[in-house]
Motif scaffolding. Structure first.
Motif, PDB file in Angstrom:
ATOM      1  N   ILE A   1       0.817  -1.215   0.000  1.00  0.00           N
ATOM      2  CA  ILE A   1       0.000   0.000   0.000  1.00  0.00           C
ATOM      3  C   ILE A   1       0.851   1.265   0.000  1.00  0.00           C
ATOM      4  N   PHE A   2       2.141   1.151   0.265  1.00  0.00           N
ATOM      5  CA  PHE A   2       3.008   2.331   0.247  1.00  0.00           C
ATOM      6  C   PHE A   2       3.625   2.540  -1.136  1.00  0.00           C
ATOM      7  N   CYS A   3       4.388   1.567  -1.617  1.00  0.00           N
ATOM      8  CA  CYS A   3       5.096   1.746  -2.891  1.00  0.00           C
ATOM      9  C   CYS A   3       4.247   1.352  -4.098  1.00  0.00           C
ATOM     10  N   LYS A   4       3.219   0.554  -3.895  1.00  0.00           N
ATOM     11  CA  LYS A   4       2.298   0.108  -4.959  1.00  0.00           C
ATOM     12  C   LYS A   4       2.984  -0.744  -6.025  1.00  0.00           C
ATOM     13  N   LYS A   5       4.228  -1.186  -5.772  1.00  0.00           N
ATOM     14  CA  LYS A   5       4.950  -1.964  -6.773  1.00  0.00           C
ATOM     15  C   LYS A   5       5.184  -3.402  -6.320  1.00  0.00           C
ATOM     16  N   ASN A   6       5.703  -3.554  -5.114  1.00  0.00           N
ATOM     17  CA  ASN A   6       6.111  -4.870  -4.640  1.00  0.00           C
ATOM     18  C   ASN A   6       4.945  -5.643  -4.040  1.00  0.00           C
ATOM     19  N   VAL A   7       5.103  -6.967  -4.015  1.00  0.00           N
ATOM     20  CA  VAL A   7       4.091  -7.844  -3.430  1.00  0.00           C
ATOM     21  C   VAL A   7       4.212  -7.774  -1.907  1.00  0.00           C
ATOM     22  N   VAL A   8       3.066  -7.773  -1.219  1.00  0.00           N
ATOM     23  CA  VAL A   8       3.089  -7.731   0.246  1.00  0.00           C
ATOM     24  C   VAL A   8       3.729  -9.002   0.779  1.00  0.00           C
ATOM     25  N   SER A   9       4.521  -8.861   1.850  1.00  0.00           N
ATOM     26  CA  SER A   9       5.224 -10.028   2.366  1.00  0.00           C
ATOM     27  C   SER A   9       5.536  -9.926   3.849  1.00  0.00           C
ATOM     28  N   VAL A  10       4.813  -9.050   4.570  1.00  0.00           N
ATOM     29  CA  VAL A  10       5.016  -8.907   6.006  1.00  0.00           C
ATOM     30  C   VAL A  10       3.652  -8.921   6.687  1.00  0.00           C
ATOM     31  N   VAL A  11       3.522  -9.766   7.720  1.00  0.00           N
ATOM     32  CA  VAL A  11       2.283  -9.842   8.493  1.00  0.00           C
ATOM     33  C   VAL A  11       2.519  -9.174   9.839  1.00  0.00           C
ATOM     34  N   PHE A  12       1.578  -8.319  10.234  1.00  0.00           N
ATOM     35  CA  PHE A  12       1.659  -7.664  11.532  1.00  0.00           C
ATOM     36  C   PHE A  12       0.874  -8.476  12.552  1.00  0.00           C
ATOM     37  N   LEU A  13       1.458  -8.636  13.731  1.00  0.00           N
ATOM     38  CA  LEU A  13       0.736  -9.301  14.818  1.00  0.00           C
ATOM     39  C   LEU A  13       0.508  -8.282  15.910  1.00  0.00           C
ATOM     40  N   PRO A  14      -0.641  -8.243  16.546  1.00  0.00           N
ATOM     41  CA  PRO A  14      -1.703  -9.236  16.560  1.00  0.00           C
ATOM     42  C   PRO A  14      -2.803  -9.010  15.530  1.00  0.00           C
ATOM     43  N   CYS A  15      -2.802  -7.907  14.769  1.00  0.00           N
ATOM     44  CA  CYS A  15      -3.948  -7.610  13.888  1.00  0.00           C
ATOM     45  C   CYS A  15      -3.965  -8.476  12.634  1.00  0.00           C
ATOM     46  N   THR A  16      -2.857  -9.075  12.242  1.00  0.00           N
ATOM     47  CA  THR A  16      -2.675  -9.954  11.078  1.00  0.00           C
ATOM     48  C   THR A  16      -2.887  -9.259   9.738  1.00  0.00           C
ATOM     49  N   HIS A  17      -2.796  -7.931   9.690  1.00  0.00           N
ATOM     50  CA  HIS A  17      -2.862  -7.265   8.396  1.00  0.00           C
ATOM     51  C   HIS A  17      -1.575  -7.546   7.634  1.00  0.00           C
ATOM     52  N   GLN A  18      -1.716  -7.697   6.331  1.00  0.00           N
ATOM     53  CA  GLN A  18      -0.575  -7.974   5.463  1.00  0.00           C
ATOM     54  C   GLN A  18      -0.661  -6.997   4.306  1.00  0.00           C
ATOM     55  N   VAL A  19       0.011  -5.841   4.444  1.00  0.00           N
ATOM     56  CA  VAL A  19      -0.158  -4.769   3.476  1.00  0.00           C
ATOM     57  C   VAL A  19       1.148  -4.129   3.014  1.00  0.00           C
ATOM     58  N   LEU A  20       2.300  -4.552   3.553  1.00  0.00           N
ATOM     59  CA  LEU A  20       3.571  -3.924   3.183  1.00  0.00           C
ATOM     60  C   LEU A  20       4.548  -4.943   2.614  1.00  0.00           C
ATOM     61  N   CYS A  21       5.406  -4.457   1.732  1.00  0.00           N
ATOM     62  CA  CYS A  21       6.516  -5.274   1.242  1.00  0.00           C
ATOM     63  C   CYS A  21       7.669  -5.157   2.258  1.00  0.00           C
ATOM     64  N   VAL A  22       8.702  -5.922   2.048  1.00  0.00           N
ATOM     65  CA  VAL A  22       9.821  -5.950   2.998  1.00  0.00           C
ATOM     66  C   VAL A  22      10.509  -4.593   3.098  1.00  0.00           C
ATOM     67  N   SER A  23      10.787  -3.955   1.957  1.00  0.00           N
ATOM     68  CA  SER A  23      11.520  -2.685   2.018  1.00  0.00           C
ATOM     69  C   SER A  23      10.687  -1.582   2.663  1.00  0.00           C
ATOM     70  N   CYS A  24       9.403  -1.502   2.337  1.00  0.00           N
ATOM     71  CA  CYS A  24       8.564  -0.478   2.967  1.00  0.00           C
ATOM     72  C   CYS A  24       8.360  -0.784   4.452  1.00  0.00           C
ATOM     73  N   ASN A  25       8.325  -2.072   4.805  1.00  0.00           N
ATOM     74  CA  ASN A  25       8.202  -2.441   6.210  1.00  0.00           C
ATOM     75  C   ASN A  25       9.398  -1.949   7.006  1.00  0.00           C
ATOM     76  N   GLU A  26      10.592  -2.050   6.427  1.00  0.00           N
ATOM     77  CA  GLU A  26      11.792  -1.591   7.131  1.00  0.00           C
ATOM     78  C   GLU A  26      11.714  -0.086   7.408  1.00  0.00           C
TER      79      GLU A  26
END
Length: 154
Positions: A102-127
């Motif tokens: 949802i940030f860069c709009k290019k990469n596939v999402v690959s990080v899950v947040f706990l406890p909410c379990t949303h999966q909306v960021l790629c690795v680089s944007c997560n960092e």
């Protein structure tokens, strides 16, 4: 209470705490594995459904070009101002079907947040997000852990 009894009690409490921590870590690892398995299963389902949709579209296109008539489903539904969405809310907030960050709009999402379990960021944007924010960008829940998940295309 004597010194020996106090030392014994402290040792028992330490062992109990270590046992509890080990149990929590074990449950945490089980949850992590379950999330990874579920993620892979969902990715496989999406790929299967996309192949099926593609097959159905090509079949419908060939049928339509052969018969020259419009699709009966489209004729029954008619045109709508909302497009493919069933409700006004869905038209305003489309689902992240492409599974893109949802940030860069290019990469596939690959990080899950706990406890909410949303999966909306790629690795680089997560960092980058981890440096600035401690809450989920979707629901503002405090993120306790970020889990990298691997799928067919990540």
């Amino acid at each position: 209470m004597s010194r020996e009894e106090a030392v014994t009690q402290v040792e028992e409490e330490r062992r109990a705490r270590e046992t509890t921590e080990a149990n929590v870590n074990r449950r945490h690892e089980i949850l992590r594995q379950k999330i990874e398995i579920d993620f892979q299963r969902h990715k496989d389902d999406i790929q299967r459904l996309e192949r099926e949709l593609s097959r159905l579209k090509s079949s419908a296109d060939s049928t339509q070009s052969n018969s020259g008539s419009k699709d009966p489903v489209i004729q029954r539904q008619g045109s709508s101002a909302l497009g493919p969405y069933k409700t006004k809310e869905m038209a305003q907030k489309p689902v992240n079907l492409g599974r893109r960050c949802i940030f860069c709009k290019k990469n596939v999402v690959s990080v899950v947040f706990l406890p909410c379990t949303h999966q909306v960021l790629c690795v680089s944007c997560n960092e980058e997000h981890e440096k600035r924010a401690k809450t989920c960008p979707c629901c503002s829940t405090r993120i306790r852990e970020r889990i990298r998940v691997y799928g067919a295309s990540s």
